[in-house]
Design a protein around this motif. Structure first.
Motif, PDB file in Angstrom:
ATOM      1  N   VAL A  85      -6.065  -4.129  -0.514  1.00 45.30           N
ATOM      2  CA  VAL A  85      -4.928  -3.652   0.272  1.00 45.30           C
ATOM      3  C   VAL A  85      -4.551  -2.265  -0.250  1.00 45.30           C
ATOM      4  CG1 VAL A  85      -2.538  -4.090   0.962  1.00 45.30           C
ATOM      5  CG2 VAL A  85      -4.109  -6.010   0.581  1.00 45.30           C
ATOM      6  N   ALA A  86      -4.467  -1.301   0.663  1.00 45.58           N
ATOM      7  CA  ALA A  86      -4.153   0.078   0.258  1.00 45.58           C
ATOM      8  C   ALA A  86      -2.760   0.162  -0.352  1.00 45.58           C
ATOM      9  CB  ALA A  86      -4.264   1.011   1.465  1.00 45.58           C
ATOM     10  N   MET A  87      -2.563   1.157  -1.205  1.00 47.58           N
ATOM     11  CA  MET A  87      -1.270   1.398  -1.854  1.00 47.58           C
ATOM     12  C   MET A  87      -0.781   2.788  -1.480  1.00 47.58           C
ATOM     13  SD  MET A  87      -2.433   0.508  -5.763  1.00 47.58           S
ATOM     14  CE  MET A  87      -0.851   0.063  -6.452  1.00 47.58           C
ATOM     15  N   ASP A  88       0.542   2.991  -1.634  1.00 48.30           N
ATOM     16  CA  ASP A  88       1.036   4.363  -1.726  1.00 48.30           C
ATOM     17  C   ASP A  88       1.757   4.464  -3.071  1.00 48.30           C
ATOM     18  OD1 ASP A  88       3.506   3.194  -1.438  1.00 48.30           O
ATOM     19  OD2 ASP A  88       3.794   3.865   0.632  1.00 48.30           O
ATOM     20  N   GLU A  89       2.577   5.474  -3.243  1.00 45.77           N
ATOM     21  CA  GLU A  89       3.216   5.649  -4.554  1.00 45.77           C
ATOM     22  C   GLU A  89       4.154   4.491  -4.899  1.00 45.77           C
ATOM     23  OE1 GLU A  89       2.289   7.763  -6.938  1.00 45.77           O
ATOM     24  OE2 GLU A  89       0.728   8.233  -5.454  1.00 45.77           O
ATOM     25  N   ASP A  90       4.557   3.694  -3.889  1.00 44.74           N
ATOM     26  CA  ASP A  90       5.435   2.553  -4.141  1.00 44.74           C
ATOM     27  C   ASP A  90       4.690   1.224  -4.147  1.00 44.74           C
ATOM     28  OD1 ASP A  90       7.778   4.096  -4.414  1.00 44.74           O
ATOM     29  OD2 ASP A  90       7.843   4.340  -2.236  1.00 44.74           O
ATOM     30  N   GLY A  91       3.402   1.265  -4.384  1.00 48.17           N
ATOM     31  CA  GLY A  91       2.641   0.027  -4.531  1.00 48.17           C
ATOM     32  C   GLY A  91       1.965  -0.415  -3.253  1.00 48.17           C
ATOM     33  N   MET A  92       1.563  -1.673  -3.248  1.00 49.75           N
ATOM     34  CA  MET A  92       0.817  -2.260  -2.131  1.00 49.75           C
ATOM     35  C   MET A  92       1.614  -2.129  -0.821  1.00 49.75           C
ATOM     36  SD  MET A  92      -0.480  -6.234  -2.015  1.00 49.75           S
ATOM     37  CE  MET A  92      -1.729  -6.413  -3.272  1.00 49.75           C
ATOM     38  N   LEU A  93       0.908  -1.778   0.266  1.00 50.36           N
ATOM     39  CA  LEU A  93       1.568  -1.629   1.570  1.00 50.36           C
ATOM     40  C   LEU A  93       1.711  -2.997   2.242  1.00 50.36           C
ATOM     41  CD1 LEU A  93      -0.481   1.476   2.765  1.00 50.36           C
ATOM     42  CD2 LEU A  93       1.936   1.482   2.066  1.00 50.36           C
ATOM     43  N   MET A  94       2.930  -3.370   2.545  1.00 52.25           N
ATOM     44  CA  MET A  94       3.198  -4.725   3.031  1.00 52.25           C
ATOM     45  C   MET A  94       2.659  -4.976   4.447  1.00 52.25           C
ATOM     46  SD  MET A  94       4.337  -6.578   0.628  1.00 52.25           S
ATOM     47  CE  MET A  94       3.484  -5.636  -0.627  1.00 52.25           C
ATOM     48  N   GLU A  95       2.646  -3.930   5.294  1.00 52.41           N
ATOM     49  CA  GLU A  95       2.098  -4.126   6.655  1.00 52.41           C
ATOM     50  C   GLU A  95       0.605  -4.449   6.533  1.00 52.41           C
ATOM     51  OE1 GLU A  95       3.253  -0.913   5.643  1.00 52.41           O
ATOM     52  OE2 GLU A  95       5.192  -1.939   5.741  1.00 52.41           O
TER      53      GLU A  95
END
Lengths: 401, 401
Positions: free
Chosen positions: B142-152
Motif C-alpha cells: 500500500v502506497a504511503m505519503d509523508e503521513d503514512g499508509m494511504l487509507m483509500e
C-alpha cells in the motif's frame, strides 16, 4: 478468530508434559517429573565476576547488536571443549543458538518438508517430537535395548524409507531412557548413514555429564563425510536460564542455518554469550562439571538402590551412566498415566512415558528425574512411589487372575 | 547435499543488506547504513548494579529454566510502560520474545499459510519481508505519503484481497521511511480492519523514541475487538544485545504464540529478563530514554540540515519526528545501488532502498541512519554523499538531455 491461524497451528499445542510439570510444582510434591539441573550447583558468584568483567572490559560491545553466528571467543571455547570429546572443528563450524531447543527447531525448518521421514529412537525427546511434528514430519521409530538404538532395525527402516531426511539420535544418556548407544553401534550408524545417504542429527545435551563407565566418543567423531549435525548446550553444565546452545556442522550447513537464524531472532543474547565465555576464561569449567557429576552420581545411585528396594520385582528400569533420567517399564497393561495420578495423590510426581513415543503410545512406561531433588527426598519419593506401585500392580494381578 | 534441504530453504538466504553492512564496517567508512542504537548511551554501570542485585537477590532462580511466557515482573513493567503510551493491558496479554525479530517470526508461523496475502506499507521493514517470505506469503503493498499508509488505497487492497491475513504496519517513525501514520488514519485503519475482518500487526520498536511533534497513541489504543497484535522491544530504549522483545495481544492469541515459542526456544533468557526488570526497578528508564531522544534529535536535525545544504535540490526526503531513519528519494531513473557504490568509494555508506519493496524494486531510493554516528561524522558524511549525488545527477541529466 480461530480461522485466522495457519494450518500448522493445528499441529502445535502447549506441550501436555509442560502442563503436567505445572501441577507437580506444588511445594509438598517430591517431583521426579521435570528435567531441571540442580540449581544449588549454579556458579552464582563466579557469574557475578564474569558480568562485572564483561561490562568493565567490553562495555557497550556486550550490549550492541551482534553477528548471527555468535561471539567468536565463545565459539572457539566450544571447539576446545568438543575437542576433548573427540570432535575436531573450528569456530566456523559452530553457530550459537538460543538454547539447543532452537538448534532442533532450526533443524526442522532447514530440512523437513511435509511428510518427510525422520528416523528416531523409540522413545525419544518430547520437545524434538513437538518441533518435527510442527513441520509435519513422519516419525519412523527404531526400537532400542539397553545399549541404544538397534542397528539391524535401523537398517531395515532405512531400506523402507530411502528418502528419510535424517536420523535423530541422542546417543548419550538419552532423554527419556537414560540409555547410551554403545561404541560399535556408533560406528555402524555412520556406515549406514553413508551407505543410505542420510544425515544424522546428533543431539547431545548430556554427554559432558558422564559419572560412571567409560567415555565413548560422540557419533560426530566417526563422521567421515560431514553428514553429522551435532547439537549441544550449556544448559546442563552451566545455566539453562541463559539459553545458550550450539550447532556444530559442515560450513555448507552452517551457512543455511545462519540464514534461518537471522529470520528467527537475528542473534543470540550477546551479553549471555560473553559472560559464558568470560566464565570459561576466569574459572575452570571442568572442575565445575566435576562437581555436577559427583552430585548426580550420588542422586542416581540413591534412586537406583531405592527402586531396587521399594519397587515391585516385575518392573524393569535403566541404569544410566550419566545425564538426568531413569526409565521405568511397568508390566504390560499397567497405564502409567493412572500411576501418575495415584502418585500425585501421594505427593510424588513422575512423567508418564506415552508422549515420548511419537506414533501413539507405550503406556506402561515412565520417566524419573534425579538431578533436581536431594538424596533425602529421593529416598522418600521412591518409597512413596513404591507403595503406589505395589498397590496398583496387586490390583491389576487380582483383576487378571 | 543441497537436495536434503526443505523447500522453504530456497526462500531464505542470508540478507543482502546484512552483507552490505559487513562491507560498511571498515573503520574509515562513515556509515549511515546500519540501524544500530548509539552504544555510548547504553547504561553500563546501572546494568552492573542490576546484574549484581539479581544474582544476590534471586540467585539460582535467575539461571534456571523458566516459563515460556516470561518473567512476570518484567511483563508487568512492560504493561506500565504501554499504559503511558495508551495501551491498557495486564501481564497475561504479554509474551516475552527473543527480540522483536522473534515476535515477527512467530507471527509468520502462527498465521501465514502458503500464498496468504499480507498487506503492508510500501516500502516496509526488510527483516519482516524476509520472515514472511520464508512462510511464502504474498505481499500486497500500500502506497504511503509523508503521513503514512494511504487509507483509500488500503481499502481498495482489502476489497481485492478479502482473505488477507493481516495488515503489517510500523506506524511510528517507520523503518525505512521514518514516516509516522497520522492520528485520523490510525482510527480509520481500525475501522477498516473491523469492517473487513482482518488482523493488524502493529510493529512498534521506535514509538518510545519520539523527539519532536506530538505524541500519537498506538493503533492498538483504538482497538475495540482485540484484533491488533502489538510488537515491541527493549532494543531501541535499552540494549539490543540482550534480545528482549514482546508481543501484546488478546490472551486467545497469546496462548497460541506460547505454544509456538515453546517449540522455538522454550523461553527467552531469564537472566536478561531479570536484569532488565531490575534496572527498571532501580533506575528511571524515562530519564534514560530522555537522554536517547536528546541525542537522536540533535543527530537527526544535523543530518536534515546537512541534506538541505549539501544534496541537490531535486531530491526529496522524510523529516522524522523520532526513530532512527531518514528516507531519501532521488530523481526517477537514478539507481541508488550505483550511488551506494560511488559513496562507498568516498568512504560513506547508506542502504539502497530497493530491498525494502517486497515485490520488485523502486531503485531510486535510499535509507540513512543517524543514531549511530556523531554529529561531526554526520556533517562530513552527508557532505561526501552530496558530492557524489551532485556528480551522478549531473551525469544523468546530461544523458537525458
Amino acid at each position: 478468530m480461530e480461522h485466522k491461524f495457519a494450518e500448522r497451528a493445528r499441529f502445535v499445542t502447549s506441550s501436555e508434559t509442560r502442563e503436567i510439570l505445572k501441577i507437580t510444582e506444588r511445594p509438598e510434591v517430591i517431583s521426579f517429573a521435570g528435567g531441571l539441573p540442580a540449581p544449588e550447583l549454579f556458579p552464582i558468584d563466579p557469574l557475578k565476576d564474569a558480568c562485572n568483567a564483561v561490562l568493565n572490559e567490553d562495555g557497550a560491545a556486550a550490549l550492541q547488536y551482534s553477528t548471527t553466528e555468535g561471539y567468536i571467543p565463545l565459539r572457539e571455547a566450544i571447539c576446545q571443549r568438543m575437542k576433548m570429546a573427540g570432535i575436531d572443528s573450528s569456530f566456523e563450524n559452530v553457530l550459537i543458538t538460543s538454547g539447543s531447543q532452537q538448534a532442533i527447531d532450526l533443524t526442522g525448518r532447514l530440512f523437513i518438508n511435509e511428510g518427510d521421514a525422520i528416523i528416531c529412537e523409540s522413545p525419544t525427546y518430547l520437545a524434538a517430537i513437538n518441533v518435527f511434528k510442527s513441520y509435519k514430519a513422519q516419525f519412523i521409530e527404531v526400537a532400542m535395548d539397553e545399549d541404544g538404538m538397534l542397528m539391524e532395525e535401523l537398517e531395515k527402516r532405512l531400506q523402507e524409507h530411502p528418502h528419510a531426511k535424517f536420523i535423530y539420535t541422542i546417543p548419550d544418556f538419552q532423554n527419556p531412557t537414560g540409555r547410551t548407544l554403545k561404541l560399535e553401534r556408533r560406528k555402524r550408524m555412520i556406515e549406514l548413514a553413508n551407505q543410505y545417504d542420510v544425515l544424522i542429527v546428533e543431539d547431545n545435551p548430556y554427554g559432558a555429564v558422564r559419572f560412571a563407565g567409560e567415555e565413548i566418543p560422540p557419533v560426530k567423531h566417526f563422521d567421515t563425510e560431514g553428514r553429522v549435525i551435532y547439537l549441544s548446550t550449556f544448559s546442563k553444565i552451566f545455566a539453562p536460564g541463559l539459553r545458550l546452545g550450539w550447532i556444530c556442522a559442515d560450513p555448507f550447513f552452517i551457512d543455511k542455518y545462519v540464514a534461518f537464524k537471522q529470520t528467527a531472532d537475528l542473534h543470540t543474547d550477546s551479553f549471555a554469550q560473553r559472560i559464558t565465555a568470560k566464565y570459561m576464561e576466569l574459572y575452570d569449567m571442568e572442575e565445575h562439571i566435576h562437581k555436577i557429576k559427583a552430585v548426580y552420581k550420588e542422586r542416581c545411585t540413591a534412586m537406583l538402590s531405592c527402586i531396587e528396594e521399594f519397587f515391585p520385582n516385575n518392573i524393569s528400569y535403566s541404569k544410566p551412566e550419566g545425564g538426568l533420567f531413569i526409565w521405568v517399564e511397568l508390566p504390560e497393561g499397567i497405564d502409567s498415566a493412572h500411576i501418575f495420578t495415584e502418585c500425585l495423590n501421594n505427593n510424588v510426581a513422575c512423567v508418564p512415558g506415552a508422549p515420548f513415543f511419537p506414533n501413539g503410545t507405550q503406556t506402561n512406561t515412565l520417566r524419573l528425574n534425579y538431578s533436581n531433588m536431594s538424596k533425602k527426598k529421593i529416598v522418600e519419593g521412591v518409597k512413596r512411589m513404591g507403595e503406589v506401585l505395589h498397590r496398583e500392580l496387586q490390583k491389576d494381578s487380582m483383576l487378571t487372575v
